[in-house]
Design an enzyme around this catalytic site. Structure first.
Site, mmCIF file in Angstrom:
data_model
loop_
_atom_site.group_PDB
_atom_site.id
_atom_site.type_symbol
_atom_site.label_atom_id
_atom_site.label_comp_id
_atom_site.label_asym_id
_atom_site.label_seq_id
_atom_site.Cartn_x
_atom_site.Cartn_y
_atom_site.Cartn_z
ATOM 1 N N SER A 420 -22.757 -28.932 43.905
ATOM 2 C CA SER A 420 -23.034 -28.475 42.547
ATOM 3 C C SER A 420 -22.054 -29.036 41.531
ATOM 4 C CB SER A 420 -22.998 -26.945 42.488
ATOM 5 O OG SER A 420 -21.739 -26.463 42.921
ATOM 6 N N HIS A 441 -29.278 -30.931 43.992
ATOM 7 C CA HIS A 441 -28.598 -29.668 43.730
ATOM 8 C C HIS A 441 -29.631 -28.560 43.526
ATOM 9 C CE1 HIS A 441 -26.086 -26.978 40.861
ATOM 10 N NE2 HIS A 441 -26.065 -26.534 42.098
ATOM 11 N N GLU A 453 -31.789 -30.176 40.428
ATOM 12 C CA GLU A 453 -31.085 -31.286 39.787
ATOM 13 C C GLU A 453 -31.026 -32.458 40.754
ATOM 14 O OE1 GLU A 453 -27.948 -29.644 36.509
ATOM 15 O OE2 GLU A 453 -27.247 -29.710 38.581
ATOM 16 N N ASN A 491 -24.447 -26.637 35.507
ATOM 17 C CA ASN A 491 -23.121 -26.031 35.490
ATOM 18 C C ASN A 491 -22.324 -26.390 34.243
ATOM 19 O OD1 ASN A 491 -23.226 -24.481 37.817
ATOM 20 N ND2 ASN A 491 -22.722 -26.214 39.135
#
Length: 544
Positions: A420, A441, A453, A491
């Site tokens: 991540s 991800h 992702e 993130n």
């Protein structure tokens, strides 16, 4: 030599039945061009003595799949209203000649409203019909809320509108939305149906005049009250949910003309609302995410059927479920018996919960579990099409695993990491084939969350990116290609949000107070609940 231009709506005759064929790729959206051409074609056919009945059908892979989303976006940001389809639909429904809609693929939103304005509807068994406007934060504005209850009843109309989920042709026929399910050549079957109803000599039934499916006032009050409670509970931040119930109430308490005007008013209010603008942005952003520089329809992809997942923890187990649900053969490998058994126990509990909620049958769960093989060794790595590493966030551990994968996996196998936050290129650098390495991800829980992702390394090949996008589609996820930067996209957005919630606690608020404020605002979960679900240990490792 100039290529002939295909008309958006072509008219041809099959005996005494006029066929109006809409051909407006890719999904025959009911935009201004189609509406104008269809209105002109209908006016011409109604005045043509050769035509005793009409069939409206579509070329390509689907019936009209909806209205033009760009028209809705323009209306939302200009404080206007959506397109007015009443004159077109009034001409169709007011025809003295029977009009049959021939439905294949999907009839959604404006497409279903068009079909409901016709006197009859025939469909292939594979067709799906629905009113998904709630997902864009709007109430239909082309009389869908007024005709649907007259065809399927109040309770079914409320259910379809509040869920936004399409129903299959069999369900639609049971509900009264489809008159006949046909096999084989749809157009020929629709023409035959049109000849049948023409031969009966009956006055074409106008949906707007029907009252036979509308229940008693007492029954309707009960259904409407229950629907309002559902709207408050499931979509508290979406005004369109409550407005949908108001529009259906108008359908069962007002004459059609007054009801459609009330619907138009409610539709305009919701189109101009902030939730609608936000949801339109999300819809268009998801569509834009499919357009990736350097990737075209001609880009080759690798078929993915056999998957190995390294790590049976929370993420690994969820990814295994996502792949098994999509019909793939999965090997789930862990380094310890304890970790492997715990991971499989979690997978079983998740599937059992789906059975209890009625989302899966016991047979379906057994089939999915049979596709997942837990193991402690490297058996099957040499035959895998895709290997996904899903261990905890340690660069040292991931590099060690990828060095092993480089030795174990066959040439052409896609090597993916579920990291991540970590540098994809640093992970790919220990292999002899960095072009085959990609970030996949998943978000927790991986078998539920729709975002995937796809992180492109400096040397990841276009073919591997295209394969990853195809995988996302197969897993029913939204695949978004990200650059290899710290935190990627999700993130990088979440970290500042997370920091601010922590600052609030440092200033005296409790985690419970912060989360209540966020869920009250409309978030599905508060930030501290998200941190607990993802694991504070993960964040600690990232920080180190």
């Amino acid at each position: 030599m100039t290529e002939p231009v295909t008309p958006v709506v072509a008219t041809r005759f099959d005996g005494e039945v006029a066929l109006l064929l809409i051909d407006h790729p890719p999904v025959n959206a009911l935009d201004a061009t189609v509406r104008t051409a269809l209105a002109t074609a209908i006016a011409g056919v109604l005045d043509d003595p050769r035509a005793r009945a009409l069939v409206i059908a579509c070329a390509g892979r689907t019936f009209v799949a909806g209205a033009d989303i760009m028209e809705l976006e323009r209306a939302a940001w200009s404080d206007g209203e959506g397109p007015d389809m009443h004159p077109l639909f009034a001409a169709i429904e007011g025809s003295s000649k029977p009009v049959v809609a021939a439905i294949h693929g999907t009839a959604l939103g404006g497409g279903l409203e068009l079909a409901m304005a016709c006197h009859y509807r025939v469909a292939l068994g594979s067709a799906r019909l629905g009113m998904p406007e709630i997902n864009l934060g709007i109430v239909p504005g082309a009389e869908g809320t007024q005709r649907l209850p007259r065809l399927v009843g109040v309770e079914k109309a409320l259910e379809m509108g509040l869920s936004g989920k399409p129903i299959d042709a069999s369900d639609a026929q049971r509900a009264g939305l489809v008159d006949r399910i046909v096999d084989g050549d749809l157009v020929s079957a629709a023409v035959a149906f049109a000849n049948e109803v023409r031969a009966r000599g009956e006055t074409p039934p106008r949906t707007s005049a029907r009252t036979d499916r509308i229940g008693s006032p007492t029954e309707n009050e009960t259904s409407l009250a229950a629907a309002r409670a559902t709207a408050r509970k499931t979509k508290p931040q979406i005004p369109a949910a409550r407005a949908w119930v108001d529009a259906v109430e108008a359908a069962v308490t007002l004459p059609f003309e007054e009801g459609r005007r009330r619907e138009r008013e409610l539709s305009g209010d919701t189109v101009r609302s902030e939730p609608c603008k936000a949801l339109l942005h999300v819809f268009l952003a998801e569509r834009a995410a499919t357009r990736v520089p350097g990737i075209t329809k001609a880009t080759q992809t690798t078929p993915l059927e056999r998957v190995v997942i390294v790590g049976a923890g929370t993420m690994g187990g969820g990814i295994a479920m996502a792949c098994a649900n999509a019909g793939m053969t999965v090997r789930l490998r862990d380094a310890t018996r304890e970790g492997l058994d715990a991971g499989m126990a979690t997978v079983r509990r998740n599937y059992e919960a789906s059975v209890k909620r009625g989302r899966l049958t016991t047979d379906a769960v057994a089939d999915r579990l049979s596709r997942i093989t837990p193991q402690l060794d490297d058996d099957g790595f040499d035959g895998a099409d895709l290997v996904i590493e899903a261990v905890y966030e340690s660069m040292e551990l991931k590099r060690r695993i990828f060095a092993d994968l480089d030795r174990l996996a066959r040439p052409g196998c896609v090597l993916a990491t579920n990291t991540s936050t970590l540098d994809i290129d640093a992970i790919a650098g220990v292999t002899s084939r960095p072009e085959s390495v990609v970030g996949l991800h998943f978000f927790s829980p991986a078998n539920v969350m729709r975002l995937l992702e796809i992180v492109r390394g400096a040397r990841t090949s276009p073919e591997v990116i295209a394969t990853a996008l195809a995988l996302a589609k197969r897993l029913n996820k939204v695949g978004v290609v990200a650059r290899n930067l710290p935190g990627f996209i999700g993130n990088r957005m979440m970290f500042p949000y997370m920091y601010e919630t922590q600052f609030l606690v440092e200033e005296g608020a409790t985690p419970e107070q912060v989360d209540r404020a966020l869920t009250g605002f409309g978030m599905a979960m508060g930030m501290f609940a998200v941190d607990d679900m993802a694991g504070l240990d993960v964040a600690a490792r990232v920080k180190r």
